[in-house]
Motif scaffolding. Structure first.
Motif, PDB file in Angstrom:
ATOM      1  N   GLN A 255       0.823  -1.219   0.000  1.00 35.16           N
ATOM      2  CA  GLN A 255       0.000   0.000   0.000  1.00 35.16           C
ATOM      3  C   GLN A 255       0.849   1.257   0.000  1.00 35.16           C
ATOM      4  O   GLN A 255       0.487   2.246  -0.615  1.00 35.16           O
ATOM      5  N   GLY A 256       1.989   1.202   0.676  1.00 32.67           N
ATOM      6  CA  GLY A 256       2.870   2.366   0.740  1.00 32.67           C
ATOM      7  C   GLY A 256       3.430   2.735  -0.627  1.00 32.67           C
ATOM      8  O   GLY A 256       3.627   3.915  -0.939  1.00 32.67           O
ATOM      9  N   VAL A 257       3.683   1.732  -1.432  1.00 31.62           N
ATOM     10  CA  VAL A 257       4.237   1.984  -2.774  1.00 31.62           C
ATOM     11  C   VAL A 257       3.200   2.699  -3.635  1.00 31.62           C
ATOM     12  O   VAL A 257       3.489   3.702  -4.294  1.00 31.62           O
ATOM     13  N   THR A 258       1.977   2.185  -3.606  1.00 30.49           N
ATOM     14  CA  THR A 258       0.909   2.811  -4.384  1.00 30.49           C
ATOM     15  C   THR A 258       0.680   4.238  -3.922  1.00 30.49           C
ATOM     16  O   THR A 258       0.544   5.154  -4.735  1.00 30.49           O
ATOM     17  N   TYR A 330       3.062   1.851   6.683  1.00 27.81           N
ATOM     18  CA  TYR A 330       1.942   2.377   5.895  1.00 27.81           C
ATOM     19  C   TYR A 330       1.190   3.446   6.695  1.00 27.81           C
ATOM     20  O   TYR A 330       0.777   4.471   6.161  1.00 27.81           O
ATOM     21  N   ASN A 331       1.047   3.213   7.980  1.00 29.18           N
ATOM     22  CA  ASN A 331       0.383   4.229   8.812  1.00 29.18           C
ATOM     23  C   ASN A 331       1.189   5.528   8.866  1.00 29.18           C
ATOM     24  O   ASN A 331       0.627   6.614   8.777  1.00 29.18           O
ATOM     25  N   ARG A 332       2.506   5.393   8.998  1.00 35.45           N
ATOM     26  CA  ARG A 332       3.346   6.599   8.982  1.00 35.45           C
ATOM     27  C   ARG A 332       3.177   7.335   7.653  1.00 35.45           C
ATOM     28  O   ARG A 332       3.045   8.564   7.609  1.00 35.45           O
ATOM     29  N   ALA A 333       3.174   6.567   6.566  1.00 35.86           N
ATOM     30  CA  ALA A 333       3.095   7.171   5.232  1.00 35.86           C
ATOM     31  C   ALA A 333       1.755   7.874   5.034  1.00 35.86           C
ATOM     32  O   ALA A 333       1.691   8.993   4.513  1.00 35.86           O
ATOM     33  N   ALA A 334       0.686   7.208   5.459  1.00 39.75           N
ATOM     34  CA  ALA A 334      -0.646   7.786   5.256  1.00 39.75           C
ATOM     35  C   ALA A 334      -0.800   9.071   6.064  1.00 39.75           C
ATOM     36  O   ALA A 334      -1.345  10.067   5.582  1.00 39.75           O
ATOM     37  N   GLU A 335      -0.290   9.047   7.282  1.00 43.51           N
ATOM     38  CA  GLU A 335      -0.365  10.261   8.104  1.00 43.51           C
ATOM     39  C   GLU A 335       0.434  11.395   7.461  1.00 43.51           C
ATOM     40  O   GLU A 335      -0.041  12.536   7.366  1.00 43.51           O
ATOM     41  N   ALA A 336       1.638  11.080   7.017  1.00 38.26           N
ATOM     42  CA  ALA A 336       2.487  12.110   6.408  1.00 38.26           C
ATOM     43  C   ALA A 336       1.828  12.666   5.146  1.00 38.26           C
ATOM     44  O   ALA A 336       1.790  13.884   4.937  1.00 38.26           O
ATOM     45  N   CYS A 337       1.293  11.809   4.310  1.00 40.95           N
ATOM     46  CA  CYS A 337       0.692  12.272   3.055  1.00 40.95           C
ATOM     47  C   CYS A 337      -0.516  13.155   3.335  1.00 40.95           C
ATOM     48  O   CYS A 337      -0.724  14.178   2.675  1.00 40.95           O
ATOM     49  N   GLN A 338      -1.307  12.758   4.315  1.00 49.33           N
ATOM     50  CA  GLN A 338      -2.480  13.570   4.604  1.00 49.33           C
ATOM     51  C   GLN A 338      -2.071  14.962   5.082  1.00 49.33           C
ATOM     52  O   GLN A 338      -2.633  15.969   4.663  1.00 49.33           O
ATOM     53  N   GLU A 339      -1.046  15.006   5.919  1.00 45.60           N
ATOM     54  CA  GLU A 339      -0.595  16.313   6.403  1.00 45.60           C
ATOM     55  C   GLU A 339       0.027  17.140   5.277  1.00 45.60           C
ATOM     56  O   GLU A 339      -0.212  18.342   5.165  1.00 45.60           O
ATOM     57  N   MET A 340       0.813  16.490   4.446  1.00 47.33           N
ATOM     58  CA  MET A 340       1.454  17.221   3.347  1.00 47.33           C
ATOM     59  C   MET A 340       0.431  17.772   2.369  1.00 47.33           C
ATOM     60  O   MET A 340       0.638  18.825   1.769  1.00 47.33           O
ATOM     61  N   ARG A 365      -7.760   6.715   5.991  1.00 42.65           N
ATOM     62  CA  ARG A 365      -8.824   5.938   6.633  1.00 42.65           C
ATOM     63  C   ARG A 365      -8.523   4.448   6.647  1.00 42.65           C
ATOM     64  O   ARG A 365      -8.972   3.715   7.517  1.00 42.65           O
ATOM     65  N   ASP A 366      -7.807   4.009   5.625  1.00 41.81           N
ATOM     66  CA  ASP A 366      -7.587   2.587   5.432  1.00 41.81           C
ATOM     67  C   ASP A 366      -6.403   2.070   6.254  1.00 41.81           C
ATOM     68  O   ASP A 366      -6.384   0.914   6.675  1.00 41.81           O
ATOM     69  N   ALA A 367      -5.411   2.938   6.478  1.00 38.85           N
ATOM     70  CA  ALA A 367      -4.159   2.453   7.089  1.00 38.85           C
ATOM     71  C   ALA A 367      -4.347   1.819   8.472  1.00 38.85           C
ATOM     72  O   ALA A 367      -3.775   0.758   8.739  1.00 38.85           O
ATOM     73  N   PRO A 368      -5.142   2.422   9.374  1.00 40.25           N
ATOM     74  CA  PRO A 368      -5.190   1.869  10.731  1.00 40.25           C
ATOM     75  C   PRO A 368      -5.594   0.388  10.776  1.00 40.25           C
ATOM     76  O   PRO A 368      -5.058  -0.374  11.590  1.00 40.25           O
ATOM     77  N   VAL A 369      -6.483  -0.006   9.890  1.00 38.76           N
ATOM     78  CA  VAL A 369      -6.970  -1.383   9.977  1.00 38.76           C
ATOM     79  C   VAL A 369      -5.872  -2.393   9.643  1.00 38.76           C
ATOM     80  O   VAL A 369      -5.883  -3.526  10.112  1.00 38.76           O
ATOM     81  N   THR A 370      -4.879  -1.964   8.863  1.00 37.94           N
ATOM     82  CA  THR A 370      -3.823  -2.926   8.501  1.00 37.94           C
ATOM     83  C   THR A 370      -2.987  -3.317   9.723  1.00 37.94           C
ATOM     84  O   THR A 370      -2.344  -4.354   9.716  1.00 37.94           O
TER      85      THR A 370
END
Ligand code: FAD
Lengths: 395, 349
Positions: A255-258, A330-340, A365-370
């Motif tokens: 997911q992080g790659v996508t 993936y959670n780190r990435a999703a948080e960073a992308c949302q903030e950026m 929204r999706d990252a936490p469940v992983t």
């Protein structure tokens, strides 16, 4: 060490990419997101017709079949393409269990349906009272007194939580309590339950990440003994096989790659309020580079269990190590992308607009469940602490 | 595709593991403080041929693959070997890439290890390379001086400013001494980038070894130390903190090996990108692993008597000689996304 891709695996990768290009439509992806059902019958059956489920996975106890690395690549590519593949993963998982543990009846009656893509399965482990402590399952299966010589029948009562895809499934594998007097792990029995038996009911649960899952109720379900998988009170042995598959090969940790790909692409056009491009902002560049490093590591860790299986060895804690790292990254990435993305990172996908908007919100929204399903991060750490580091059991 | 060492690679690793286990107990590390150099250990290492490993055999060296060098550095990192090894290997590999480097009067002596070299990972300013790792003890410094890549031989100061890692750092003047110009202009810049990538790769390997050993020390200590009538390793908070380190440590081990393998395969641009990643990730992992392992020692962790503080300080000191890692992230971003202002290029990785 050798990092050269295996030619046979790369050929297979190319064939999967062609398959995806030929058969996966934007509508399928859009529908999966709209309904939360990450399974598409047309796509699934066309893929099954290539023989990929029937070929199964080669490995200890199975001479023929696909190289586990190829199956890893299959899910990798499906994940990168955003293809709905949960039904495929469940079908292959349960087909694998049946091959190892199933009776002649299961192999004759059920296996071909999974192989052809006619049916998929759902996984009935979690319950309202037992998630991480999956062996505490309370769904009861009691032997119904019958005539000697007749096939035994089990009476099943209970509730399963988070039975993803049960609303599309022909079968659910069901972890039940058959002997409450035995220690927790010893009194369990696994069944393969046809969904058309009377007494089974389900109700949708929707999640913030857009996944639909279900609660499934079993009320006085009469289940003939031929649907039993493995020994009576041997359910935990079946669970071990199932978990080994799940944590080993049938995962997509990409997911992080996508996310990075899409974000970097978007950041080339997106402008800040001062008119500069997002991609030219040093803070953004640093954070994206960090995600790229995490992705590189995730890729190598995720490969390892499949590689071990491909070499005919049994992965042990390697799946836990990969899953823990991948989901936290993936959670780190999703948080960073949302903030950026700033305020744009708040906007949710709008259905039917081609699906490109709102991918940041979707990832967030999706990252936490992983880090929850398939065993939470804490459970993976327990596993690593005990079985890799040799620390005392602490539960 | 194989993430495990071949029999030959295992032989290399085991040989160096034995060497360092025999020759570099922690007393050697302590005795080498504060300068951070153990000449007797270097003399022993010369007997193994390690100082010349990075130079191709046709130039009298050991002709080691990048992967072999990584295996050497992992073992050196595990024991905190107080030697300017990454710096010497990166410098000699660079010298061997240029005709003037090969022709330098002391080249053979560097391959032999009689003379010690240090690669300065940051460009010099006004002819001075600042806080060069290994610079306090190296006879020869290889550095980028404006638009020239130079090797300068001058007297090693043999003393270092007191520093976090007890590392042999020193400022080196590039305009006095015996100065050999290795390359000019764009060629110098490219060779310098390559040298930095080599140094990053070797330092990443050392940091990976350091982190793996720090985790072992943490595990050993927490299994031994008892509080509340049980080993502290039985407490879940401790376990989870230690378990978190496994993936990152395994991950940087693979990533570093992949960077080396890619260099051995001849894909220079890709191997430089991976070396930068391996360096950044290893530095973070070493930092986190030594922090956790020290923390789970309680108060004893910060006492000089316990070894874990030696690991903690080197985990930070070894990578920081390149400067703020955030700057390296920016350089990595240039490789990944093209320079600032560039039109769309493909996202690598
Ligand atoms: C979208 C979705 C799909 C799912 N699909 C399926 C499916 O198809 N089939 C299925 O059977 N299940 C499925 N699950 C269930 C999933 O496996 C569980 O949610 C998960 O195992 C956690 O169980 P729980 O939710 O009961 O949380 P709990 O077990 O109650 O955990 C709550 C918190 O306590 C922590 N915790 C629990 N035990 C420990 C411990 N020993 N040490 C430290 N911390 C601990 C957990 O890490 C977690 O943070 C799905 C879940 C979701 C959200």
């Amino acid at each position: 060490m050798d990092f050269a891709p295996k030619p046979s695996v790369e050929e297979f990768r190319a064939s999967i990419r062609r398959f995806i290009a030929d058969h996966l439509t934007a509508e399928m992806v859009e529908r999966a997101h709209r309904t939360g059902t990450f399974h598409d019958w047309d796509f699934h059956r066309t893929l099954a017709a290539t023989g990929v489920i029937a070929e199964g996975m080669a490995g200890p106890g199975r001479a023929t079949g696909r190289d586990p690395l190829e199956l890893y690549v299959l899910f990798d590519e499906l994940g990168l393409a955003g293809a709905p593949f949960y039904g495929l993963a469940n079908a292959m998982l349960v087909a694998g269990i049946i091959e190892q543990i199933g009776s002649d009846f299961h192999i004759r009656e059920v296996l071909p349906k999974f192989h052809s893509g006619e049916a998929i399965a759902a996984l009935g482990y979690s319950e309202p009272g037992s998630g991480s402590d999956v062996a505490a399952a309370a769904t009861r299966a009691e032997r119904v007194p019958g005539h000697p010589g007749d096939e035994a029948v089990w009476l099943v009562n209970g509730q399963k939580m988070f039975t993803t895809l049960v609303h599309e499934a022909g079968y659910v594998i069901l972890l039940t309590r058959t002997d409450p007097d035995l220690p927790k792990h010893r009194g369990l029995t696994m069944f393969l339950v046809p969904m058309d038996l009377p007494g089974i009911d389900f109700q949708a649960i929707e999640t913030m990440g857009g996944d639909r899952t279900n609660i499934t109720y079993f009320t006085d379900v009469h289940l003939p003994d031929r649907w039993r998988l493995g020994e009576v009170n041997g359910g935990w042995d079946v669970m071990k096989v199932a978990l080994a598959y799940e944590r080993g090969v049938f995962g997509n940790m990409n997911q992080g790659v996508t996310l990075l790909r899409r974000f970097a692409e978007w950041a080339r056009t997106a402008e800040r309020s001062d008119g500069t491009r997002l991609i030219d902002d040093p803070g953004v560049r640093r954070r994206l580079a960090r995600i790229a490093v995490d992705n590189e590591i995730t890729g190598l860790l995720a490969l390892r269990p499949a590689l071990l299986a491909s070499q005919g060895r049994l992965p042990t804690t390697e799946g836990s190590v990969a899953k823990l790292f991948a989901s936290e990254a993936y959670n780190r990435a999703a948080e960073a992308c949302q903030e950026m993305a700033g305020t744009a990172g708040l906007l949710s996908p709008v259905r039917g607009d081609g699906g490109d908007w709102g991918f940041v919100d979707l990832a967030a929204r999706d990252a936490p469940v992983t880090a929850i399903y398939g065993g939470t991060s804490e459970i993976q750490r327990n596993n690593i602490a005990e079985h890799r580091l040799g620390l005392p059991r602490a539960r | 595709m194989d993430l495990e060492l071949t029999t030959d690679e295992k032989t290399v690793r085991d040989a160096f593991a034995r060497f360092f286990a025999d020759r570099c107990p922690v007393s050697v590390v302590r005795d080498a403080e504060p300068l951070g150099h153990a000449p007797a250990l270097w003399a022993r290492l010369r007997e193994t041929g390690a100082p010349g490993m990075a130079v191709p055999d046709k130039h009298g060296g050991g002709g080691a693959t990048a992967l072999d060098l990584v295996l050497l550095m992992q073992e050196a990192g595990r024991v905190l070997a107080p030697l300017p090894l990454a710096e010497h290997l990166a410098a000699t590999r660079t010298l061997a890439r240029t005709p003037s480097g090969l022709a330098a009067p002391w080249f053979a002596s560097l391959v032999d290890g009689d003379t010690v070299a240090a690669a300065a990972p940051r460009p010099a300013r006004d002819g001075v390379a600042r806080l060069v790792p290994g610079g306090a003890v190296a006879d020869v410094v290889v550095a980028l001086d404006d638009d020239q890549l130079v090797a300068v031989r001058s007297d090693a100061p043999m003393e270092a400013p007191p520093n976090h890692a007890s590392a042999p750092l020193a400022d080196r003047d590039l305009r006095t001494g015996e100065r050999v110009v290795l390359a000019d202009g764009a060629e110098a810049a490219a060779l310098f980038a390559r040298m930095v990538a080599d140094w990053q790769l070797l330092t990443a390997a050392a940091l990976g070894g350091l982190a793996a050993r720090a985790l072992e020390i943490g595990v050993e200590y927490t299994l031994e130390r008892r509080q509340f009538d049980r080993p502290i390793a039985a407490f879940q908070a401790v376990q989870q903190g230690l378990a978190d380190l496994v993936g990152p440590i395994d991950g940087v081990t693979f990533l570093t090996a992949r960077a080396a393998w890619t260099q051995d395969e001849g894909d220079q641009a890709e191997s430089e990108r991976l070396a930068s990643m391996a360096f950044l990730a290893s530095a973070e992992v070493a930092r986190d692993a030594t922090y956790a392992a020290l923390h789970y020692h309680g108060g004893y962790g910060v006492t000089l008597e316990y070894d874990i503080q030696l690991f903690f300080r080197r985990a930070r000191g070894w990578p920081l000689v390149l400067g703020d890692p955030e700057d390296e992230y920016l350089r990595l971003a240039d490789r990944l996304f093209g320079p600032v202002g560039a039109a769309g290029t493909e996202v690598a990785g």
